[in-house]
Design a protein around this motif. Sequence first.
Motif, PDB file in Angstrom:
ATOM      1  N   CYS A  71       0.932  -1.136  -0.040  1.00  0.00           N
ATOM      2  CA  CYS A  71       0.051   0.117  -0.083  1.00  0.00           C
ATOM      3  C   CYS A  71       1.003   1.086   0.085  1.00  0.00           C
ATOM      4  N   PHE A  72       0.489   2.263  -0.736  1.00  0.00           N
ATOM      5  CA  PHE A  72       1.042   3.726  -0.706  1.00  0.00           C
ATOM      6  C   PHE A  72       0.184   4.628  -0.091  1.00  0.00           C
ATOM      7  N   THR A  73       0.591   5.310   0.896  1.00  0.00           N
ATOM      8  CA  THR A  73       0.072   6.377   1.542  1.00  0.00           C
ATOM      9  C   THR A  73       0.754   7.787   1.382  1.00  0.00           C
ATOM     10  N   PRO A  74       0.364   8.463   0.525  1.00  0.00           N
ATOM     11  CA  PRO A  74       0.836   9.825   0.284  1.00  0.00           C
ATOM     12  C   PRO A  74       0.507  10.988   1.610  1.00  0.00           C
ATOM     13  N   GLU A  75       1.482  11.572   1.958  1.00  0.00           N
ATOM     14  CA  GLU A  75       1.157  12.546   3.197  1.00  0.00           C
ATOM     15  C   GLU A  75      -0.132  13.155   2.771  1.00  0.00           C
ATOM     16  N   CYS A  76      -0.878  13.241   3.708  1.00  0.00           N
ATOM     17  CA  CYS A  76      -2.211  13.930   3.465  1.00  0.00           C
ATOM     18  C   CYS A  76      -3.084  14.567   4.649  1.00  0.00           C
ATOM     19  N   ALA A  77      -2.239  14.710   5.748  1.00  0.00           N
ATOM     20  CA  ALA A  77      -2.777  15.142   6.991  1.00  0.00           C
ATOM     21  C   ALA A  77      -1.843  16.328   7.519  1.00  0.00           C
ATOM     22  N   THR A  78      -1.016  17.083   6.754  1.00  0.00           N
ATOM     23  CA  THR A  78      -0.330  17.912   7.607  1.00  0.00           C
ATOM     24  C   THR A  78      -0.580  19.257   6.670  1.00  0.00           C
ATOM     25  N   TYR A  79      -1.535  19.364   5.778  1.00  0.00           N
ATOM     26  CA  TYR A  79      -2.293  20.315   5.106  1.00  0.00           C
ATOM     27  C   TYR A  79      -1.314  20.930   3.906  1.00  0.00           C
ATOM     28  N   HIS A  80      -0.252  20.283   3.500  1.00  0.00           N
ATOM     29  CA  HIS A  80       0.378  20.732   2.333  1.00  0.00           C
ATOM     30  C   HIS A  80      -0.256  20.437   1.062  1.00  0.00           C
ATOM     31  N   TYR A  81      -0.988  19.317   1.241  1.00  0.00           N
ATOM     32  CA  TYR A  81      -1.982  18.720   0.044  1.00  0.00           C
ATOM     33  C   TYR A  81      -2.896  18.015   0.812  1.00  0.00           C
ATOM     34  N   THR A  82      -4.339  18.434   0.567  1.00  0.00           N
ATOM     35  CA  THR A  82      -5.402  17.844   1.256  1.00  0.00           C
ATOM     36  C   THR A  82      -6.447  17.726   0.198  1.00  0.00           C
ATOM     37  N   MET A  83      -7.392  16.762   0.430  1.00  0.00           N
ATOM     38  CA  MET A  83      -8.650  16.329  -0.278  1.00  0.00           C
ATOM     39  C   MET A  83      -9.596  17.406  -0.415  1.00  0.00           C
ATOM     40  N   CYS A  84      -9.943  18.064   0.635  1.00  0.00           N
ATOM     41  CA  CYS A  84     -10.912  19.021   0.787  1.00  0.00           C
ATOM     42  C   CYS A  84     -10.489  20.640   0.820  1.00  0.00           C
ATOM     43  N   ALA A  86     -10.499  24.272   0.467  1.00  0.00           N
ATOM     44  CA  ALA A  86     -11.430  25.032  -0.191  1.00  0.00           C
ATOM     45  C   ALA A  86     -10.978  26.197  -1.320  1.00  0.00           C
ATOM     46  N   ASP A  87      -9.628  26.545  -1.273  1.00  0.00           N
ATOM     47  CA  ASP A  87      -9.169  27.397  -1.979  1.00  0.00           C
ATOM     48  C   ASP A  87      -8.779  26.910  -3.436  1.00  0.00           C
ATOM     49  N   PRO A  88      -9.399  27.282  -4.479  1.00  0.00           N
ATOM     50  CA  PRO A  88      -9.368  26.620  -5.784  1.00  0.00           C
ATOM     51  C   PRO A  88      -7.936  26.150  -6.280  1.00  0.00           C
ATOM     52  N   GLY A  89      -6.842  27.164  -6.165  1.00  0.00           N
ATOM     53  CA  GLY A  89      -5.733  26.917  -6.593  1.00  0.00           C
ATOM     54  C   GLY A  89      -5.023  25.673  -5.568  1.00  0.00           C
ATOM     55  N   PHE A  90      -5.423  25.916  -4.452  1.00  0.00           N
ATOM     56  CA  PHE A  90      -4.659  24.899  -3.546  1.00  0.00           C
ATOM     57  C   PHE A  90      -5.199  23.494  -3.988  1.00  0.00           C
ATOM     58  N   HIS A  91      -6.641  23.528  -4.024  1.00  0.00           N
ATOM     59  CA  HIS A  91      -7.322  22.105  -4.450  1.00  0.00           C
ATOM     60  C   HIS A  91      -6.738  21.702  -5.749  1.00  0.00           C
ATOM     61  N   HIS A  92      -6.763  22.605  -6.734  1.00  0.00           N
ATOM     62  CA  HIS A  92      -6.247  22.047  -7.943  1.00  0.00           C
ATOM     63  C   HIS A  92      -4.937  21.335  -7.713  1.00  0.00           C
ATOM     64  N   ARG A  93      -3.875  21.939  -7.068  1.00  0.00           N
ATOM     65  CA  ARG A  93      -2.518  21.420  -6.764  1.00  0.00           C
ATOM     66  C   ARG A  93      -2.581  20.005  -5.902  1.00  0.00           C
ATOM     67  N   ILE A 118      -9.401  15.014   4.771  1.00  0.00           N
ATOM     68  CA  ILE A 118      -9.120  16.317   5.471  1.00  0.00           C
ATOM     69  C   ILE A 118      -8.875  17.616   4.737  1.00  0.00           C
ATOM     70  N   GLY A 119      -9.020  18.897   5.195  1.00  0.00           N
ATOM     71  CA  GLY A 119      -8.790  19.856   4.592  1.00  0.00           C
ATOM     72  C   GLY A 119      -9.939  20.877   4.572  1.00  0.00           C
ATOM     73  N   GLY A 120     -10.985  20.750   5.105  1.00  0.00           N
ATOM     74  CA  GLY A 120     -12.129  21.692   5.265  1.00  0.00           C
ATOM     75  C   GLY A 120     -11.923  22.371   6.533  1.00  0.00           C
ATOM     76  N   THR A 121     -11.927  23.854   6.468  1.00  0.00           N
ATOM     77  CA  THR A 121     -11.461  24.416   7.613  1.00  0.00           C
ATOM     78  C   THR A 121     -12.946  24.310   8.565  1.00  0.00           C
ATOM     79  N   PHE A 122     -12.700  24.453  10.080  1.00  0.00           N
ATOM     80  CA  PHE A 122     -13.779  23.844  11.200  1.00  0.00           C
ATOM     81  C   PHE A 122     -14.727  24.813  11.130  1.00  0.00           C
ATOM     82  N   ASP A 123     -14.782  26.188  10.378  1.00  0.00           N
ATOM     83  CA  ASP A 123     -15.919  26.954  10.578  1.00  0.00           C
ATOM     84  C   ASP A 123     -16.893  26.833   9.202  1.00  0.00           C
TER      85      ASP A 123
END
Length: 278
Positions: A71-84, A86-93, A118-123
Amino acid sequence: MATLKRSQLAAIGIHYIYYPLDYMLRSHAEAGYQTIELLGQAPHYLLDDTGFQDPVVMRKKAESYGLTIGCFTPECATYHYTMCGADPGFHHRSMEYFKRALEACEGLGATKLLTNCIGGTFDEEYERVYERAVRSLDELAPVAANHNVTIAVETVRPEESRVIITLPELKRLLEDVNHPNIKAGMDTVAMGVAGETPRQWFETLGDQIVHTHFIDGRPYAHLVWGDGLYPLEDYLDVLNEFGYQGLLGQEITDGRYFDNPAAADKRNFAAFEPYFVD
């Protein structure tokens, strides 16, 4: 009695963050592991939204220690790259990052890629983040299919996200995405924090669970088995009852193990010795 194949137990190297790749792989092998879940994190394997280290070289390196990358798990919990995000540019990257990760996963010889939402802000309004999770996975699903990879989506703790942190949410997500290359990953710590059990997961999702992070907890922390409160044999019994044949990723993350990760690996692997059938 609960049983397990040695090849199902997959070492994860988060607690080797201060040690080089060869030290980590050698230690995994010496502990008894045959399989690893490789993380896309420094200093072991690097990727970003533009490219990645040669996965064939990495696969051969693992094989030289007698290890298979399952299995491969790309880093996805430190907010460099996240699934969710909101910013369009960040989401595209982020989407480009996950697409590169799927390419790398195929080259590594792995058939599963583990991630989360992960990735959506809490508010932010819940449904806005949720719909972004669906759209993101809709975009990634055909890419995963093209690379013969199944994406396993795990739940996380409420400190990490306010969306997809419980079993019912994940069930809804899988139904809304409805793609054969998007399945479930069960993380026992997130499960325990949510007050859920392995039986509830398998009764709800059954064979949609294609990967697990199967670690001890209290319920928080990601601990060596024996350092937490989870009943190992009872949990393995449930996996046996439902015919689970996937990997059990050993996501040991607590800082107490960072100084001597090899010793943690040996002690953790030894906890499973009574249950191996090969």
